[in-house]
Design an enzyme around this catalytic site. Structure first.
Site, PDB file in Angstrom:
ATOM      1  N   ASP A 147       0.851  -1.341   0.156  1.00 17.54           N
ATOM      2  CA  ASP A 147      -0.069  -0.098  -0.229  1.00 17.54           C
ATOM      3  C   ASP A 147       0.807   1.182  -0.076  1.00 17.54           C
ATOM      4  O   ASP A 147       0.997   1.852   1.084  1.00 17.54           O
ATOM      5  CB  ASP A 147      -0.784  -0.034   1.343  1.00 17.54           C
ATOM      6  CG  ASP A 147      -1.928   1.137   1.455  1.00 17.54           C
ATOM      7  OD1 ASP A 147      -2.307   1.726   0.262  1.00 17.54           O
ATOM      8  OD2 ASP A 147      -2.204   1.436   2.429  1.00 17.54           O
ATOM      9  N   ASP A 149       1.911  10.334  -8.908  1.00 18.36           N
ATOM     10  CA  ASP A 149       2.936  11.305  -9.565  1.00 18.36           C
ATOM     11  C   ASP A 149       2.592  11.354 -10.965  1.00 18.36           C
ATOM     12  O   ASP A 149       1.713  10.913 -11.536  1.00 18.36           O
ATOM     13  CB  ASP A 149       4.232  10.848  -9.407  1.00 18.36           C
ATOM     14  CG  ASP A 149       5.579  11.660  -9.267  1.00 18.36           C
ATOM     15  OD1 ASP A 149       5.242  12.733  -9.852  1.00 18.36           O
ATOM     16  OD2 ASP A 149       6.263  11.704  -8.205  1.00 18.36           O
ATOM     17  N   THR A 175     -10.197   7.336   4.101  1.00 18.10           N
ATOM     18  CA  THR A 175     -10.786   7.114   5.353  1.00 18.10           C
ATOM     19  C   THR A 175     -10.513   8.465   6.332  1.00 18.10           C
ATOM     20  O   THR A 175     -11.609   8.288   7.542  1.00 18.10           O
ATOM     21  CB  THR A 175     -11.293   5.807   5.642  1.00 18.10           C
ATOM     22  OG1 THR A 175      -9.711   5.235   5.946  1.00 18.10           O
ATOM     23  CG2 THR A 175     -11.726   4.871   4.775  1.00 18.10           C
ATOM     24  N   ARG A 226      -5.171  -1.632  13.829  1.00 19.90           N
ATOM     25  CA  ARG A 226      -5.004  -1.703  15.329  1.00 19.90           C
ATOM     26  C   ARG A 226      -5.849  -2.615  15.978  1.00 19.90           C
ATOM     27  O   ARG A 226      -5.377  -3.050  17.094  1.00 19.90           O
ATOM     28  CB  ARG A 226      -5.089  -0.191  15.965  1.00 19.90           C
ATOM     29  CG  ARG A 226      -3.551   0.623  15.444  1.00 19.90           C
ATOM     30  CD  ARG A 226      -3.898   2.179  15.849  1.00 19.90           C
ATOM     31  NE  ARG A 226      -4.630   2.486  14.420  1.00 19.90           N
ATOM     32  CZ  ARG A 226      -4.552   4.010  14.115  1.00 19.90           C
ATOM     33  NH1 ARG A 226      -4.114   4.765  14.992  1.00 19.90           N
ATOM     34  NH2 ARG A 226      -5.240   4.376  12.935  1.00 19.90           N
TER      35      ARG A 226
END
Length: 224
Positions: free
Chosen positions: A59, A64, A115, A205
């Site tokens: 990820d 660019d 998000t 997490r």
């Protein structure tokens, strides 16, 4: 991808990353490694993580000019990631070059709206406060560019899937009902995200910071 949970291992510590992955490997479909891990450990770190035998979701959210993105992705080809991200806001030509440069088996997916952004954040950068129109616009663009799918929050995935029935939908910001949202602002429970059309769920997490990451992964898997 039989198991929909990809665990986000956001740490620069290679040994800790390996420990977490080893503990949860039987209850997740893969591991997501992002900028924090890659900046600290580079390609050799990705190779070490791949030795655990889990699909790698790399990820790095490339954004660019098309030539630069194409060459950067080409340099990552030997890693053969299962999934790779670019920013849809980079435009159609950039996305086309990204897909052309990626390994044949790698799913290239475009990030629509992060998000971590809410209505006031979107307004501050000149977009509508409601993320739905932007997600829909960029989903259509990613499809036209020949990508495999998009990254969006669970709140927008049903609308994105309606536009692209055969697309691959990555949903981050997924939190079990009892978890803290952290820096995610548009969150959804794993079960609801899957029901809304997610192909895979990115969960960090709630698993990686649990006392027992394996138990946390199993508990979330049980809700699916």
């Amino acid at each position: 991808m039989t198991r929909p949970i990809f665990v986000a291992i956001d740490t620069p510590d290679l040994e800790r990353a390996k420990q977490i992955a080893a503990r949860v490997r039987h209850h997740v479909g893969g591991i997501k490694l992002g900028l924090e891990f890659f900046s600290a450990n580079g390609r050799s770190g990705i190779r070490e993580m791949a030795e655990l035998g889990l699909p790698i979701f790399l990820d790095l959210k490339f954004h660019d000019i098309p030539n630069t993105v194409g060459k950067a992705i080409q340099s990552l080809r030997p890693l053969n990631p299962a999934i790779l991200t670019v920013h849809a806001a980079g435009g159609r030509a950039m996305m086309e070059d990204a897909k052309a440069a990626a390994p044949t088996d790698t799913k290239v997916v475009a990030v629509t709206v992060l998000t971590s952004l809410d209505g006031s954040d979107l307004s501050s950068i000149g977009l509508e406060a409601d993320p739905h129109p932007q997600v829909e616009r960029l989903t259509s663009l990613a499809r036209e560019a020949g990508l495999d799918g998009v990254v969006c929050s669970g709140n927008e995935v049903a609308a994105a899937k309606k536009l692209w029935p055969g697309g691959f939908f990555v949903v981050p910001g997924v939190r079990p009902a009892e978890s803290q949202s952290g820096d995610q602002k548009r969150v959804m429970t794993p079960r609801k995200a899957l029901d809304s059309g997610a192909s895979i769920l990115v969960i960090g997490r709630p698993i990686t910071q649990a006392e027992d990451p394996d138990l946390a992964a199993r508990a979330i898997e049980a809700t699916l």
